[in-house]
Enzyme design. Structure first.
Site, short mmCIF file in Angstrom:
data_model
loop_
_atom_site.label_atom_id
_atom_site.label_comp_id
_atom_site.label_asym_id
_atom_site.label_seq_id
_atom_site.Cartn_x
_atom_site.Cartn_y
_atom_site.Cartn_z
N LYS A 33 3.48 -0.98 3.79
CA LYS A 33 2.15 -0.51 3.40
C LYS A 33 2.26 0.31 2.11
CE LYS A 33 1.18 2.31 7.10
NZ LYS A 33 0.18 3.25 7.62
N CYS A 55 -6.92 -0.60 -5.07
CA CYS A 55 -7.37 -0.33 -3.70
C CYS A 55 -8.88 -0.13 -3.69
CB CYS A 55 -6.69 0.93 -3.15
SG CYS A 55 -7.35 1.37 -1.54
N THR A 113 -3.75 -10.64 7.77
CA THR A 113 -4.75 -10.46 8.82
C THR A 113 -4.46 -11.28 10.08
OG1 THR A 113 -6.33 -10.04 7.06
CG2 THR A 113 -7.25 -10.49 9.23
N LYS A 115 0.21 -6.54 -8.09
CA LYS A 115 -0.75 -7.20 -7.21
C LYS A 115 -2.12 -7.22 -7.88
CE LYS A 115 -2.02 -7.36 -2.34
NZ LYS A 115 -1.63 -6.87 -1.00
C1 DHB Z 1 -6.28 -0.49 1.29
C2 DHB Z 1 -7.05 -1.51 1.71
C3 DHB Z 1 -7.02 -2.71 1.04
O1 DHB Z 1 -7.78 -3.76 1.44
C4 DHB Z 1 -6.19 -2.89 -0.02
O2 DHB Z 1 -6.20 -4.08 -0.62
C5 DHB Z 1 -5.38 -1.89 -0.44
C6 DHB Z 1 -5.42 -0.65 0.24
C7 DHB Z 1 -6.41 0.79 2.02
O3 DHB Z 1 -7.53 1.13 2.37
O4 DHB Z 1 -5.43 1.51 2.23
#
Ligand code: DHB
Length: 322
Positions: free
Chosen positions: A55, A140, A281, A176
């Site tokens: 993440k 984001c 997802t 990205k």
């Molecule tokens: C977050 C959510 C996303 O959809 C993304 O592409 C990057 C970060 C987030 O809320 O942390």
């Protein structure tokens, strides 16, 4: 030839190479889905994947946004996590040694509010041998004050990537890209010129959903990032466009992301131009989906007499009317 040999399935070479990083197969996890690496192990042997992406990691720890952070939509998921994470120092000391045990290439997603913050996090991570590459999240959808909007402006994105490139000397730099732009190839060109080794696309699409009884948006911040099967055609188009207009010409590999559920989706993204394919997802629905996809991808290669999966990258035929 005896009967055993006839029934033996041909070996397909499923490995791919991403700017010098060897992956034993093209499937990896999309950022944000499997935490820091070990949380998902009761559900899926991540060591069987081609690579793993963490993440987003920021300089300081972040609690993230208030609940609910997710809302289901038709064929999709809206999320607003707000970059919840333990911060780079704790990540390096507590999380990275565990992720390393997976024994596959590890990509660490990096986010920040300012150029300086990105550079600080990236330079600390650059020192970590356990990491194969850094993936810059420059878009984001879920943080306040217009922060993290570098990704929608080619000049700003280029400036950010140049600055980070100067401090990332040992790891590969992945950038990205967001689809929330007029022409994603302009962004791709800017970040490649600024030194990106690999592109990953697409990030989530901005979306919103409203509770019609109380009339409030379901996510506390209103907007969220849309992912899941609903976004796959957007991903295919963006990958195809960026591969043909930018990446394919300059030998920059693409990590394809967006709504991949089945083996056929992963093949489709590779035909469009992706060297590797991330699954996200769908893993909330079926944690085994990546391993199931790999079986189907091998069968596809057998049926199409392809010995090496890498040979299908970017081999989609041109549209008939062009
Ligand atoms: C977050 C959510 C996303 O959809 C993304 O592409 C990057 C970060 C987030 O809320 O942390």
């Amino acid at each position: 030839m005896n009967i055993d040999q006839i029934e033996h399935k041909t070996e397909i070479d499923m490995s791919v190479e991403l700017a010098g990083i060897r992956m034993k197969n093209p499937i990896l996890t999309a950022s944000g889905i499997c935490g820091y690496g070990l949380e998902y192990l009761p559900y899926l042997d991540l060591g069987k994947m081609g690579a793993f992406t963490t993440k987003s990691i920021t300089l300081e720890p972040r609690d993230g946004n208030p609940a609910p952070r997710m809302a289901e939509t038709r064929a999709g998921l809206l999320n607003s996590i707000g970059l919840a994470n333990v911060g780079v120092d704790k990540f390096i000391v507590e999380k990275l040694p565990q992720a390393r045990r997976l024994d596959i290439p590890i990509f660490v997603n990096v986010a920040g509010r300012t150029v300086e913050e990105y550079c600080e996090v990236a330079s600390r991570l650059d020192e970590q041998d356990a990491i194969a590459g850094l993936e810059l999240n420059i878009s984001c959808p879920n943080v306040a004050c217009g922060a993290l909007e570098f990704g929608v402006d080619a000049d700003q994105a280029g400036m950010l990537v140049s600055a980070v490139r100067k401090v990332v000397k040992k790891r590969k730099l992945i950038v990205k890209l967001t689809p929330n732009v007029t022409d994603i190839s302009d962004l791709a060109r800017a970040v490649v010129d600024a030194g990106a080794d690999i592109l990953s696309l697409i990030n989530t699409l901005r979306g919103m959903t409203i509770n019609i009884e109380n009339r409030h948006p379901i996510l506390p911040r209103g907007v969220g990032g849309l992912s899941g099967p609903a976004v796959k055609p957007v991903a295919v188009y963006c990958i195809w466009k960026v591969y043909n207009e930018v990446a394919g010409k300059q030998n920059i590999p693409i990590i394809g992301i967006g709504g991949v559920q089945y083996w056929s989706d992963a093949i489709e993204l590779m035909l469009a131009g992706a060297t590797a394919v991330a699954m996200g997802t769908v893993m909330y629905v079926n944690p085994q989906a990546p391993l199931e996809a790999l079986v189907g991808m091998e069968d596809y290669c057998r049926r199409h007499k392809v010995d090496r999966i890498a040979d299908i990258i970017g081999t989609a035929e041109p549209p008939r009317a062009i």
